[in-house]
Design a protein around this motif. Structure first.
Motif, PDB file in Angstrom:
ATOM      1  N   UNK A  12      19.546  11.080  49.366  1.00  0.00           N
ATOM      2  CA  UNK A  12      18.586  11.096  48.245  1.00  0.00           C
ATOM      3  C   UNK A  12      18.655   9.823  47.407  1.00  0.00           C
ATOM      4  N   UNK A  13      19.876   9.338  47.157  1.00  0.00           N
ATOM      5  CA  UNK A  13      20.026   8.114  46.367  1.00  0.00           C
ATOM      6  C   UNK A  13      19.451   6.912  47.114  1.00  0.00           C
ATOM      7  N   UNK A  14      19.592   6.901  48.439  1.00  0.00           N
ATOM      8  CA  UNK A  14      19.033   5.801  49.224  1.00  0.00           C
ATOM      9  C   UNK A  14      17.518   5.765  49.119  1.00  0.00           C
ATOM     10  N   UNK A  15      16.894   6.955  49.209  1.00  0.00           N
ATOM     11  CA  UNK A  15      15.447   7.025  49.055  1.00  0.00           C
ATOM     12  C   UNK A  15      15.017   6.562  47.655  1.00  0.00           C
ATOM     13  N   UNK A  16      15.742   7.026  46.658  1.00  0.00           N
ATOM     14  CA  UNK A  16      15.396   6.649  45.282  1.00  0.00           C
ATOM     15  C   UNK A  16      15.549   5.151  45.061  1.00  0.00           C
ATOM     16  N   UNK A  17      16.637   4.586  45.549  1.00  0.00           N
ATOM     17  CA  UNK A  17      16.857   3.145  45.392  1.00  0.00           C
ATOM     18  C   UNK A  17      15.841   2.350  46.183  1.00  0.00           C
ATOM     19  N   UNK A  18      15.431   2.873  47.344  1.00  0.00           N
ATOM     20  CA  UNK A  18      14.430   2.172  48.145  1.00  0.00           C
ATOM     21  C   UNK A  18      13.057   2.173  47.495  1.00  0.00           C
ATOM     22  N   UNK A  19      12.732   3.272  46.799  1.00  0.00           N
ATOM     23  CA  UNK A  19      11.428   3.369  46.136  1.00  0.00           C
ATOM     24  C   UNK A  19      11.383   2.616  44.812  1.00  0.00           C
ATOM     25  N   UNK A  23       8.104   0.928  42.728  1.00  0.00           N
ATOM     26  CA  UNK A  23       7.643   1.466  41.447  1.00  0.00           C
ATOM     27  C   UNK A  23       7.639   0.393  40.369  1.00  0.00           C
ATOM     28  N   UNK A  24       8.655  -0.452  40.372  1.00  0.00           N
ATOM     29  CA  UNK A  24       8.713  -1.536  39.389  1.00  0.00           C
ATOM     30  C   UNK A  24       7.569  -2.523  39.602  1.00  0.00           C
ATOM     31  N   UNK A  25       7.241  -2.797  40.867  1.00  0.00           N
ATOM     32  CA  UNK A  25       6.118  -3.696  41.152  1.00  0.00           C
ATOM     33  C   UNK A  25       4.798  -3.107  40.657  1.00  0.00           C
ATOM     34  N   UNK A  26       4.621  -1.787  40.870  1.00  0.00           N
ATOM     35  CA  UNK A  26       3.387  -1.134  40.414  1.00  0.00           C
ATOM     36  C   UNK A  26       3.285  -1.182  38.892  1.00  0.00           C
TER      37      UNK A  26
END
Length: 272
Positions: A12-19, A23-26
């Motif tokens: 779960x943390x890997x998915x969150x860190x990958x996203x 999100x910051x770019x958006x």
């Protein structure tokens, strides 16, 4: 307390860190777009997000007034066909020549210098030559992909074939295997997962060559559409097309990765 180098995030943390970077770019884009549109409501450089939604709806779900086609899907199909043909032919040539160069010294001495030389030729520099020789049709676009990625795939597979332990080859020869049997029963099985890896690494350059060829001479395709609407500064179309190309590339890479892990689990266990 674990050192930073030894800390591994859970799934779960890997998915969150990958996203998180996306999100910051958006968020950064939304802030920049709001600032520019506040200053100039007619600004086309950073359109609002709802402009993207309208453009996607227009390109993907409304038939073109000129041709009656759904342009996004028509462009996608045309580009994927060119990409698929180019990459498939490149992979076929690479596996044949790469195995030959990597396993048979006489073939390597003959063709390896040629492959090395071709890999140093900038493919974009010969694009006009391809259009002159093959015309402005589909063949020139496919040939650019083939010329652009095949030499690197050959060199990669050649190196991988040369890394096969000599003891394995000697054992097969001791058991009476001939050259063809060594290639088909030893070299070929070990190089197939490496071929998939080579194709995955070549997808980025393949997309680049495809978009460049479509931008110069095409009547449909993702690259053609991007360069067609740029004259109108239609960033609401260009940016979604860029995102769509990225998603397609990611999906193809993901499917190849999953197939490789399913078909050759021993290779991925060894690489880890």
């Amino acid at each position: 307390m674990k050192k930073l180098i030894n800390r591994r995030p859970g799934k779960p943390a890997s998915w969150a860190l990958g996203l998180l970077p996306f999100l910051l770019l958006i968020v950064a884009y939304m802030l920049a777009s709001d600032a520019r549109l506040t200053e100039n409501p007619n600004d086309k450089l950073l359109p609002a997000l709802d402009s993207f939604v309208q453009a996607i709806d227009r390109m993907a779900f409304e038939p073109s007034k000129r041709s009656g086609e759904y342009l996004l899907w028509e462009d996608t199909l045309a580009s994927l066909q060119r990409l698929g043909i180019g990459v498939a032919i490149s992979a076929l040539i690479a596996v044949v020549v790469g195995i030959g160069n990597g396993t048979i010294p006489l073939i390597r001495s003959t063709f390896s210098p040629l492959v090395t030389g071709l890999s140093l030729v900038p493919p974009m520099a010969i694009l006009p030559v391809l259009f002159i020789i093959f015309g402005l049709g589909e063949l020139a676009k496919v040939m650019l992909i083939i010329i652009g990625i095949t030499p690197f795939m050959i060199r990669d597979l050649q190196q991988r074939a040369m890394e096969i332990p000599a003891e394995q080859i000697i054992k097969m020869q001791t058991l009476g295997a001939n050259t063809w049997q060594i290639i088909t029963r030893l070299v070929w099985p070990q190089l197939m997962p490496r071929l998939i890896s080579a194709v995955r690494l070549s997808l980025g350059p393949a997309w680049l060559f495809l978009i460049a060829a479509e931008a110069i001479a095409a009547t449909e395709g993702l690259g053609y559409r991007i360069f067609l609407v740029r004259r109108y500064l239609s960033m609401d179309v260009i940016l979604p097309y860029v995102v769509w190309i990225t998603l397609l590339a990611f999906a193809i890479d993901f499917l190849l990765s999953r197939y490789s892990q399913w078909r050759y689990p021993w290779f991925h266990q060894k690489s880890h």
